[in-house]
Every structure is written in structure tokens, then in C-alpha cells.
Design an enzyme around this catalytic site. Structure first.
Site, PDB file in Angstrom:
ATOM      1  N   ASN A 227      -9.110   9.695 -13.345  1.00  0.00           N
ATOM      2  CA  ASN A 227      -9.203  10.047 -11.920  1.00  0.00           C
ATOM      3  C   ASN A 227     -10.283  11.070 -11.581  1.00  0.00           C
ATOM      4  O   ASN A 227     -10.830  11.058 -10.479  1.00  0.00           O
ATOM      5  CB  ASN A 227      -7.860  10.596 -11.426  1.00  0.00           C
ATOM      6  CG  ASN A 227      -6.770   9.537 -11.458  1.00  0.00           C
ATOM      7  OD1 ASN A 227      -7.041   8.355 -11.295  1.00  0.00           O
ATOM      8  ND2 ASN A 227      -5.537   9.965 -11.690  1.00  0.00           N
TER       9      ASN A 227
ATOM     10  N   ARG B 221      -7.581   0.885  -5.777  1.00  0.00           N
ATOM     11  CA  ARG B 221      -7.525   1.536  -7.096  1.00  0.00           C
ATOM     12  C   ARG B 221      -6.523   2.690  -7.114  1.00  0.00           C
ATOM     13  O   ARG B 221      -5.837   2.920  -8.112  1.00  0.00           O
ATOM     14  CB  ARG B 221      -8.932   2.041  -7.445  1.00  0.00           C
ATOM     15  CG  ARG B 221      -9.072   2.655  -8.832  1.00  0.00           C
ATOM     16  CD  ARG B 221     -10.544   2.907  -9.111  1.00  0.00           C
ATOM     17  NE  ARG B 221     -10.755   3.445 -10.445  1.00  0.00           N
ATOM     18  CZ  ARG B 221     -11.038   4.719 -10.697  1.00  0.00           C
ATOM     19  NH1 ARG B 221     -11.108   5.598  -9.701  1.00  0.00           N
ATOM     20  NH2 ARG B 221     -11.251   5.128 -11.942  1.00  0.00           N
TER      21      ARG B 221
ATOM     22  N   HIS C  62      -3.663   3.229  -9.851  1.00  0.00           N
ATOM     23  CA  HIS C  62      -3.609   4.437 -10.688  1.00  0.00           C
ATOM     24  C   HIS C  62      -2.339   5.246 -10.444  1.00  0.00           C
ATOM     25  O   HIS C  62      -1.951   6.049 -11.277  1.00  0.00           O
ATOM     26  CB  HIS C  62      -4.852   5.307 -10.446  1.00  0.00           C
ATOM     27  CG  HIS C  62      -6.044   4.831 -11.209  1.00  0.00           C
ATOM     28  ND1 HIS C  62      -7.012   5.684 -11.701  1.00  0.00           N
ATOM     29  CD2 HIS C  62      -6.428   3.583 -11.587  1.00  0.00           C
ATOM     30  CE1 HIS C  62      -7.941   4.970 -12.334  1.00  0.00           C
ATOM     31  NE2 HIS C  62      -7.603   3.694 -12.269  1.00  0.00           N
TER      32      HIS C  62
ATOM     33  N   HIS D  42     -11.703  -6.165  -9.217  1.00  0.00           N
ATOM     34  CA  HIS D  42     -13.070  -5.698  -9.461  1.00  0.00           C
ATOM     35  C   HIS D  42     -14.110  -6.587  -8.784  1.00  0.00           C
ATOM     36  O   HIS D  42     -15.303  -6.427  -9.006  1.00  0.00           O
ATOM     37  CB  HIS D  42     -13.343  -5.586 -10.966  1.00  0.00           C
ATOM     38  CG  HIS D  42     -12.695  -4.386 -11.588  1.00  0.00           C
ATOM     39  ND1 HIS D  42     -12.768  -4.096 -12.927  1.00  0.00           N
ATOM     40  CD2 HIS D  42     -11.957  -3.391 -11.042  1.00  0.00           C
ATOM     41  CE1 HIS D  42     -12.092  -2.978 -13.173  1.00  0.00           C
ATOM     42  NE2 HIS D  42     -11.591  -2.533 -12.038  1.00  0.00           N
TER      43      HIS D  42
END
Length: 333
Positions: free
Chosen positions: A99, A67, A71, A198
Site C-alpha cells: 500500500n 484496488r 487490498h 488490470h
């Protein structure tokens, strides 16, 4: 004769430096997997060892490192801007809505960086560490392997607004999420395949609560969420409080990288709104969800391709950016 000598010379040059076009040519450089073969031959081994140690200690860390790369890339490109702490001149992206209280794995990146600085000082960028850690996290949890194009450099700035605006949010509409992907040069196939990450990891109650109690502002739960599953979720995600309570994104095999995430979407048991809309809001993405649910190999192949593509978002190469000595702060000159 002259021609054949010239041709042989060209061939020998190609043998030394294979023309890998697996990265974008940007500002005097392109990304290629062999980037550190001479300058830091043990780089990939060191990253893999520390990531493996971290994931063995806490299975959730694999998803966190994956992740982190995502990001980072969606804000100004894959340049490790997410790792910068706030300073006199920088407002950290760690404070952004996507975040804050959820981005993690920074200490693992610090540990890798420290080991690499010891092995080959001032050589391997924080941005490349993140790309490698994301790949290793995928492989360690049972997912596909791929060669990571390398040669990114680190940014000397961060963008809080970019982090707030560019990263898809769990409650965004399908169209908003797709637009955010398209702005990064990614398409609907990349969106569905990358959402498959996911298959590992957790989400906090606060990121899907509205689906349980008030999806459309009318006090009603989300009708696209399986009701028995919703009832189960409500026991640990109350109307108020428990914001940080964690739930598996894929309750079938939460720490194994596989295609059960897509099977869950077929059963209307996607945890986040941004997951379930892939099946309910677009005929094209719906077909992709079905394909990946029935064919794990196909999902793995596309996930690897899309990860390479995502890792190629606006990298800093050549003389742009720097190789940070400490991933949390820019170099002092």
C-alpha cells in the site's frame, strides 16, 4: 384451511424480506443488496455520483478504488481496515509494502462518507462504501454491473502484518499467489477473473523492474516477456531511479474495462510477473486466460461473480464492528 393460511403468511413474509443468500450468514446477519433501501434509500445514488465525478476528473481513480477494495478484503476481510490512519492504538495498513506510495482514493471515500453522513447519519459503513465504489468504478469504465450485497460493518483495528503477508505481490510465484487466494476462500477461476481488473490502471516501475534486468538473480531479463516490449519499457524504467514512474497495465485500452488484458497475456506482454504467470505457469489458468481473451462476455460474467465472492470475505455483521463516522478513525465512545 389452517395450512393454507400458514402458507400464505409465509409467502407474505418472504415478499417483505426476500431470503437473499448472496452473502454469508455470519454472527447474526447476512449481506443483501437491499440493506439500505429503508435506512438510506439514496445511498447507492450518492456513492455513484461522487465516484463518477472523481473518475471524470482522473480516469486512473477507477482502478485505484477497485484496488482499494481488493487490498482491504484480503486483510481480515472486507471491513475497511485499510482506511484507518495510524493512531495511539493502531498501526495503519497504509504503511504496508503493497500500500505504501501506491494505495490511493482515500479522499474520494472521505467525500462519499461525508455526503452519506449528511444524508443519513451513522448508517452506511465505510466497508460498504468501498464495495459500492469498486462496482461503480467497473461500470463507469465499461465493465459489468452487479448487485452489491450490503450490510458490512467497519473494523475497530488494522493489521499491518496481514497487509504485508496476505496481499499477492507482483513478483510472487504463481503458486504463492494461488495459495493467497485460496486462503481467502477464492479459487483459480476467481484468481484469473479478478486479475482481469488490470485491464485498467497503472503500475510503478519498481513493481516490475526485476523482469527487465534480473528476473532470476542471474542478471538476465525475464524470458517470458516479449523482448521488443521489454526494450520499450526500459526507456522509462531504468536499472535504478524512476521507481514511481507509471506504466499502463493494459497499454491497448488503458482506461476501458474490457478483455484486452487477456489478449496481451497471449502476446507475452503482461506488465507484471503476477499477470504473465497466469498464462505461463499453469495449464488451468492458461485455458481460462484464452477463454476470456476470446470471449469478453464470459469474462464479464465471471468477474461480477468473483467480485461478489471477494466482497463476502469475512464481513463483520450484526453487532460486530461498528459504523465509523469518519472512515479514517474508530468512533470515540
Amino acid at each position: 384451511m389452517g395450512h393454507s393460511v400458514g402458507f400464505i403468511l409465509v409467502l407474505s413474509l418472504l415478499a417483505v424480506a426476500p431470503p437473499c443468500f448472496c452473502g454469508k450468514t455470519i454472527a447474526g446477519g447476512y449481506l443483501y443488496p437491499q440493506f439500505y433501501d429503508h435506512s438510506c434509500p439514496k445511498a447507492q445514488e450518492i456513492v455513484k455520483y461522487i465516484v463518477a465525478k472523481a473518475v471524470a476528473k482522473e480516469a486512473r481513480m477507477a482502478a485505484s478504488l477497485l484496488r482499494l477494495h481488493f487490498h482491504d478484503c484480503f486483510v481480515k476481510g472486507c471491513d475497511a481496515s485499510i482506511l484507518l490512519d495510524s493512531s495511539r492504538t493502531i498501526i495503519s495498513e497504509k504503511r504496508s509494502n503493497p500500500n505504501r506510495n501506491s494505495a490511493r482514493g482515500f479522499e474520494v471515500i472521505d467525500e462519499i462518507k461525508a455526503a452519506l453522513e449528511k444524508e443519513c447519519p451513522h448508517t452506511v459503513s465505510c466497508a460498504d462504501i468501498m464495495a459500492l465504489a469498486a462496482r461503480d468504478s467497473t461500470v463507469l469504465t465499461g465493465g459489468p454491473n452487479w448487485e452489491v450485497p450490503l450490510g458490512r460493518r467497519d473494523s475497530t483495528g488494522a493489521s499491518l502484518s496481514g497487509s504485508n503477508n496476505n496481499i499477492p505481490a507482483p513478483n510472487n510465484t504463481f503458486q504463492t499467489i494461488l495459495t493467497k487466494f485460496k486462503l481467502q476462500g477464492l479459487n483459480i477461476v476467481d484468481l484469473v477473473a479478478l486479475s482481469g481488473s488490470h485491464t485498467i490502471g497503472n503500475a510503478r516501475c519498481t513493481s516490475f523492474r526485476q523482469r527487465l534486468y534480473n528476473q532470476s538473480g542471474n542478471g538476465q531479463p525475464d524470458y517470458t516477456l516479449d523482448q521488443s516490449y521489454a526494450a520499450q519499457l526500459r526507456t522509462n524504467c531504468p536499472r535504478s531511479g524512476g521507481d514511481q514512474n507509471l506504466f499502463f497495465l493494459d497499454f491497448v485500452s488503458p482506461i476501458k474495462f474490457d478483455n484486452s488484458y487477456f489478449k496481451i497475456l497471449l502476446a507475452y506482454r503482461g506488465l507484471l510477473n503476477s499477470d504473465q504467470v497466469l498464462f505461463t505457469m499453469s495449464a488451468v489458468s492458461r485455458e481460462l486466460v484464452k477463454k476470456y481473451a476470446y470471449n469478453q462476455e464470459l469474462f464479464f460474467q465471471q468477474f461480477a461473480k468473483s467480485m461478489i465472492k471477494m466482497g463476502n470475505i469475512s464481513p463483520l455483521t450484526g453487532y460486530r464492528g461498528e459504523v465509523r463516522k469518519n472512515c479514517r478513525k474508530v468512533n470515540a465512545y
